[in-house]
Each structure stands twice: as C-alpha cells, then as structure tokens.
Scaffold this active site. Structure first.
Site, mmCIF file in Angstrom:
data_model
loop_
_atom_site.group_PDB
_atom_site.id
_atom_site.type_symbol
_atom_site.label_atom_id
_atom_site.label_comp_id
_atom_site.label_asym_id
_atom_site.label_seq_id
_atom_site.Cartn_x
_atom_site.Cartn_y
_atom_site.Cartn_z
ATOM 1 N N LYS A 10 -3.685 -1.934 15.782
ATOM 2 C CA LYS A 10 -3.182 -1.176 16.939
ATOM 3 C C LYS A 10 -4.232 -1.082 18.033
ATOM 4 C CE LYS A 10 0.107 1.620 14.578
ATOM 5 N NZ LYS A 10 -0.026 2.532 13.453
ATOM 6 N N GLU B 81 0.833 -1.210 0.000
ATOM 7 C CA GLU B 81 0.000 0.000 0.000
ATOM 8 C C GLU B 81 0.869 1.262 0.000
ATOM 9 O OE1 GLU B 81 -1.255 1.932 3.431
ATOM 10 O OE2 GLU B 81 -1.066 0.187 4.730
HETATM 11 N N1 PSU Z 1 -3.320 1.736 10.795
HETATM 12 C C1 PSU Z 1 -2.025 1.483 10.990
HETATM 13 N N2 PSU Z 1 -1.160 1.786 10.041
HETATM 14 C C2 PSU Z 1 -1.565 2.310 8.848
HETATM 15 C C3 PSU Z 1 -2.930 2.586 8.639
HETATM 16 C C4 PSU Z 1 -3.781 2.279 9.638
HETATM 17 O O1 PSU Z 1 -1.644 0.965 12.044
HETATM 18 O O2 PSU Z 1 -0.746 2.562 7.983
HETATM 19 C C5 PSU Z 1 -3.402 3.166 7.312
HETATM 20 C C6 PSU Z 1 -3.578 2.058 6.284
HETATM 21 O O3 PSU Z 1 -3.372 2.578 4.992
HETATM 22 C C7 PSU Z 1 -5.029 1.670 6.474
HETATM 23 C C8 PSU Z 1 -5.650 3.035 6.725
HETATM 24 O O4 PSU Z 1 -5.597 1.030 5.366
HETATM 25 O O5 PSU Z 1 -4.698 3.762 7.497
HETATM 26 C C9 PSU Z 1 -6.964 2.941 7.445
HETATM 27 O O6 PSU Z 1 -7.504 4.206 7.567
HETATM 28 P P1 PSU Z 1 -9.015 4.418 8.060
HETATM 29 O O7 PSU Z 1 -9.024 4.062 9.518
HETATM 30 O O8 PSU Z 1 -9.279 5.860 7.804
HETATM 31 O O9 PSU Z 1 -9.861 3.503 7.248
#
Ligand code: PSU
Ligand code: MN
Length: 330
Positions: A184, A49
């Site tokens: 996390k 990604e």
């Molecule tokens: N959580 C992490 N590391 C990340 C992300 C989330 O621990 O890099 C990034 C990833 O790209 C994930 C996105 O797909 O944030 C999710 O964002 P949201 O919660 O806005 O869907």
C-alpha cells in the site's frame, strides 16, 4: 490454475518436504487432516495468513472473506491452509469452527509476527499470523506457496523510525513464494523495494513491468522482474528452490482493472491524508492510525464496504488473475 503449474507446485512440495522426519516443528504443529493428506499425496497446497481475519475486518465479514478465499483456492484445484496459533498450538489448516472462533476473537487474538511466536505458544495464547509468521509455519510443514493481500513494508520516514515490517526480513530468510497485490502507498514503496533488494528477495510483477500499489496497478516504480503466466512463476520458484537460494520470492499481481477506479479514489484519499499528516506533523507510531482513520473518513465511512478491497490474487486457468473484495479496516 493451469494444470502444468499445479503439477509443478506439487513437485516443488515433494522437493521441499521429502517427508523429512527431522523437519522443524515436528509434533508441535497441528496440520489439519485435509492439508496433511494433500501434502502426503503431493496435491498442491496454498498457505493463507490470519492477521487479515483478526485485525483486517470486522466480524462477520472477516469470516465470510476467509471462507470465500479458501473456496477460490479450492476452485483452482489446490487445498487452502490458513495458519493461526490457537491455545498455544500452531495450526496449519483451520476447520470452519476454528476459522469462526478466530474471526469472533478479532483483535483479542494477538497479531503474531516472527518475534511473537514463542511468546504466544509459551503462554498458550491465540495468535493471528502475519505474513512473516505464516511464512515460517508454511516453510516448516513444506508449503512453498502463500497467497495474501498486502504485505508489510518500510514505513514512510522509516529511515529515522526504523519501522520496517518483519515481513521483509522474513522474505530474505525463508524460501517461500508470497503472492500478493503489492504494497500500500501508505508505506514507502521505493524504500520497501530497496530493502527487499538488500534482503535478496526476488520480486516479480505479474503481466506488468511496474510494481503494483495494492489499490492501484501502478506505483511509479519498476519491478525488478516480470512473469506472464503461472508457468513462469512456477519456473521462477523451481529455480530458486533447486539452487537452494534460501530467500523468498514476492510475486505482485496488480488489482484487476474492474476495481481500479475505486482503487484510484482510495489512492487520492491516501495522498490527501499523507499531506495532512505532514502539515499536522503527525509521525511515528501515530501516523498509521491517523492515515487509515482519515482515509476511512475521506472515502465516506459508510462506503467503506464498497470502496476498500482486500485483493486476494489467484491465478486462473486462462492465466488471468481474480480477486475477492471485502471491507478493510486496518
Ligand atoms: N498490509 C496490508 N494488509 C495486511 C497487512 C499489512 O496491506 O493485511 C498485515 C499482514 O498480516 C502483514 C502485517 O503481514 O499486517 C504487517 O504488519 P507490520 O507492518 O506490523 O509488520
Ligand atoms: Mn512495524
């Protein structure tokens, strides 16, 4: 990566993408020459990604980490395919110049999840793909394996805010295997697991019974399935694909032991920040920025570089997993 697992991945790709001329996105997606050659020859490809590059780290650490991760994929006998949208064109596999460009753009690139793709393409914009958007493009070009650090999840208080990452629904509708270090603990891990169950996502923890919490090996919650080798993973993916289940798989690899001491320190900072947020009644969209800012302060700002790890789990020849580390600001 054990060679039998590599050849299984290559087989999966053939299965997944039998050079189907009607496959979605045909002619609209730019596949790099290296990735294209690998897909044609049946060489294993690993999707990566790009939100982690644009929004996860400052320049130039972000581009350094991105290159390091690609190098680890190559060392393990596969071809990396970093996904991003550049000038409105979805790209699968970035050149060094394109990686550099995206890394310099940083937050000027739009964080692009499933809902944002059409807009970024229509406006000829630049988008850094999250897990959900990366899964979509990987699926369109026939890459069944995708490696990342942490995936999104159900946010704490998600039962009232409905803040649930589209990564979870994507896992429910796109048959890609996402290999990550878990979720996390800033997020609501038990609800994330429940939601993935509802979405029909197969979750397997690697060499452990517990679902890992990104910075720590344990989360206190059991993973529904367990795999103990790359071959186990390949068989799981194979079964999912052969039966046409059509939902994704999440393989969670715990942080390696050598980093778990720092992981535990970060975890205690997270717990302290969560308690403060509750005491100060900080909720909703203000919560995540508060938590991450506070965790950064509590772990000493300057020591961010050594205390925060972006876990990029990869299968090794001997069946163990390796990790690359870099500072994280999300
Ligand atoms: N959580 C992490 N590391 C990340 C992300 C989330 O621990 O890099 C990034 C990833 O790209 C994930 C996105 O797909 O944030 C999710 O964002 P949201 O919660 O806005 O869907
Ligand atoms: Mn959200």
């Amino acid at each position: 990566m054990a060679s039998s697992a590599l050849s299984r991945i290559a087989n999966l790709q053939r299965h997944f993408n039998p050079s189907n001329p009607t496959s979605k996105g045909e002619g609209l997606i730019k596949i790099s020459p290296e990735v294209s050659a690998a897909l044609t020859r049946g060489k294993p490809v690993v999707a990566l990604e790009s939100t982690i590059i644009s929004h996860g780290m400052p320049y130039p650490q972000n581009v350094g980490t991105a290159k390091e991760v690609e190098a680890i994929v190559r060392e393990n006998g596969a071809v990396p395919a970093t996904v991003a949208i550049l000038d409105g064109v979805p790209c699968v596999g970035l050149s060094v110049e394109e990686l550099e460009r995206l890394a310099k753009m940083g937050r000027k690139a739009r964080k692009t999840a499933r809902r944002d793709i059409a807009y970024v393409v229509a406006t000829r914009g630049n988008g850094a793909t999250t897990v959900s958007a990366t899964m979509i493009f990987a699926s369109m070009v026939g890459i069944p394996i995708f490696v990342t650090g942490g995936i999104g999840g159900v946010h704490r208080y998600g039962e009232s805010t409905m803040d649930i990452s589209s990564d979870l629904t994507e896992l429910g509708r796109t048959p890609i295997a996402v290999i990550s270090a878990g979720v996390k603990s800033i997020l609501d891990i038990p609800r994330t697991l429940e939601y993935l169950e509802t979405q029909g996502v197969c979750i397997a923890a690697y060499k452990t019974d517990e679902f890992p919490a990104f910075f720590t090996e344990t989360s206190g919650y059991k993973a529904p399935c367990r795999v103990d080798s790359p071959e186990d993973c390949a068989r799981l993916i194979d079964s999912n694909m052969n039966l046409g289940i059509n939902s994704g798989i999440l393989v969670a690899i715990p942080i390696p032991k050598e980093y778990s001491a720092s992981g535990n320190l970060i975890e205690s900072a997270i717990q302290k920040a969560l308690k403060e947020a509750r005491e100060q009644n900080i909720t909703g969209s203000a919560e995540t920025p508060f938590l991450l800012g506070r965790v950064n302060e509590l772990t000493g700002g300057a020591s961010l570089a050594s205390n925060f790890f972006v876990c990029i789990p990869m299968f090794q020849e001997d069946g163990s997993s390796s990790v690359t580390s870099s500072p994280l600001q999300m």
